[in-house]
Design an enzyme around this catalytic site. Structure first.
Site, mmCIF file in Angstrom:
data_model
loop_
_atom_site.group_PDB
_atom_site.id
_atom_site.type_symbol
_atom_site.label_atom_id
_atom_site.label_comp_id
_atom_site.label_asym_id
_atom_site.label_seq_id
_atom_site.Cartn_x
_atom_site.Cartn_y
_atom_site.Cartn_z
ATOM 1 N N CYS A 174 0.831 -1.207 0.000
ATOM 2 C CA CYS A 174 0.000 0.000 0.000
ATOM 3 C C CYS A 174 0.865 1.257 0.000
ATOM 4 O O CYS A 174 1.416 1.635 1.037
ATOM 5 C CB CYS A 174 -0.932 -0.026 1.213
ATOM 6 S SG CYS A 174 -1.908 1.478 1.384
ATOM 7 N N CYS B 157 -0.275 4.087 2.233
ATOM 8 C CA CYS B 157 0.021 3.882 3.656
ATOM 9 C C CYS B 157 1.507 4.104 3.941
ATOM 10 O O CYS B 157 1.860 4.695 4.958
ATOM 11 C CB CYS B 157 -0.322 2.452 4.089
ATOM 12 S SG CYS B 157 -1.864 1.829 3.435
ATOM 13 N N ASP B 158 2.365 3.587 3.092
ATOM 14 C CA ASP B 158 3.781 3.467 3.470
ATOM 15 C C ASP B 158 4.755 4.294 2.636
ATOM 16 O O ASP B 158 5.940 4.347 2.967
ATOM 17 C CB ASP B 158 4.201 1.983 3.396
ATOM 18 C CG ASP B 158 3.387 1.134 4.361
ATOM 19 O OD1 ASP B 158 2.970 1.666 5.400
ATOM 20 O OD2 ASP B 158 3.149 -0.050 4.062
#
Ligand code: NAP
Length: 321
Positions: free
Chosen positions: A145, A148-149
């Site tokens: 993701c 997200c990261d």
């Protein structure tokens, strides 16, 4: 078998546990069947159990570890009286209400539980490369993701595996952070839509490694690169990377519902527009099992809240509350 529960929630990621908090506070005494620990993302707590730092969940200005966030969700649901069962649902019968739910042997004639309403929040799993050491590297350089990261890889070299819209979208997003992004694709043409292809091909920070597949993750506790194989020549080489994003697709956890509920062509559960209602009266779906667009913990939690409210209203209408 005891009396029908007012609501059973299948799955315990952000969607299921938010539905549990809301239905518990509405005095519906939910039973959450949370799944069983396994080596994949298909486990209690869902995909956040496989992440490390979560920095984009509102309310945590300093970030929170994925498993800690899920543990908080779980405690909050229990605080209001949700029952949580650590078992995997092996079969459901949605043909008539109350619905049958089996844990354990699916060939048993009698369901383990009956429920007047069901909330399905079984999530989806990101497809992975199935290489050794994979799960232990997730959250330590390996991710599925970018939203997200990506932030963790500022000014570093990043790889993306895949050739579809997801891979290209992730690569374009990651190019805002990384010093260089390499798309590693097993063929010499992308599957992604033309417009997405053009965006990646014209991005000076994005490179392509065509006709290559990742065959090994390098590094011990933290990813340091990958070994790749040229699929045309079989030549093996190494690519140093700080981060690798696997974007080869997702699969929703809908196996046990097939043939009983309307699924879209891509296997996700169809819900009504602006609602968590499925085509089966009394069965609601929320989170990634019905969302292939946003796939975020916060959107899953939001849809879990919707499912709880839809369920409560439905039970009220049916005089089942
Ligand atoms: P996808 O279209 O199925 O593409 C998966 C990609 O991963 C393909 O390029 C495939 O290679 C590669 N792949 C599959 N298994 C692999 C393996 N084991 N090793 C290496 N490579 C592997 O999946 P997606 O990109 O997640 O997209 C899913 C759907 O969502 C699509 O319909 C897509 O259009 C849509 N989507 C749309 C957007 C957007 O419009 N903004 C964004 C994301 C997704 P091959 O090409 O060789 O098969």
């Amino acid at each position: 078998m005891s009396d029908p529960r007012e609501v059973i929630i299948i799955g315990s990621g952000p969607a299921g546990l938010t539905a549990a908090i809301y239905t518990a506070r509405a005095n519906l005494h939910p039973l959450v069947i949370e799944g069983e620990p396994s080596s994949t993302s298909d486990q209690p707590g869902g995909q956040l159990m496989l992440t490390t730092e979560v920095e984009n969940y509102p309310g945590f200005p300093d970030g929170i570890m994925g498993p800690d966030l899920m543990s908080n969700f779980r405690s909050q649901a229990e605080r209001f009286g949700a029952d949580i069962l650590t078992k995997k649902v092996t079969r459901v019968d949605l043909s008539s209400s109350p619905f049958g739910v089996w844990v354990g042997d699916p060939t048993e004639e009698t369901p383990s539980y009956l429920a007047n309403s069901l909330i399905i929040s079984t999530g989806a799993k990101a497809l992975m490369l199935e290489l050794p050491n994979e799960l232990s590297l997730v959250g330590h350089g390996l991710s599925t993701c970018a939203t997200c990261d990506g932030f963790f890889f500022r000014d570093q070299e990043i790889g993306v595996v895949g050739g579809g819209d997801s891979a290209v979208e992730e690569a374009v997003f990651l190019s805002r952070f990384g010093s260089k992004v390499t798309i590693i694709h097993r063929r010499d043409e992308l599957r992604a839509s033309k417009i997405m292809q053009e965006r990646a091909l014209s991005n000076p920070k994005i490179d392509f490694l065509w006709n290559h597949e990742v065959v090994e993750y390098l590094g011990g506790t933290k990813l340091e690169g990958v070994k790749v194989r040229n699929v045309l020549t079989s030549e093996i080489s190494e690519l140093p990377l700080s981060g690798l994003f696997v974007a080869i697709g997702h699969t929703p956890n809908t196996e046990i519902f097939k043939g009983q509920i309307t699924l879209l062509d891509n296997g996700y559960i169809q819900t009504e527009h602006d609602s968590s209602k499925t085509n089966v009266d009394g069965v609601f779906a929320c989170g990634d099992v019905q969302d292939f667009t946003y796939r975020q913990a916060i959107t899953a939690a939001g849809s879990g809240c919707m499912a709880a409210i839809d369920t409560e209203r439905w039970l009220e209408e049916q005089d089942l509350k």
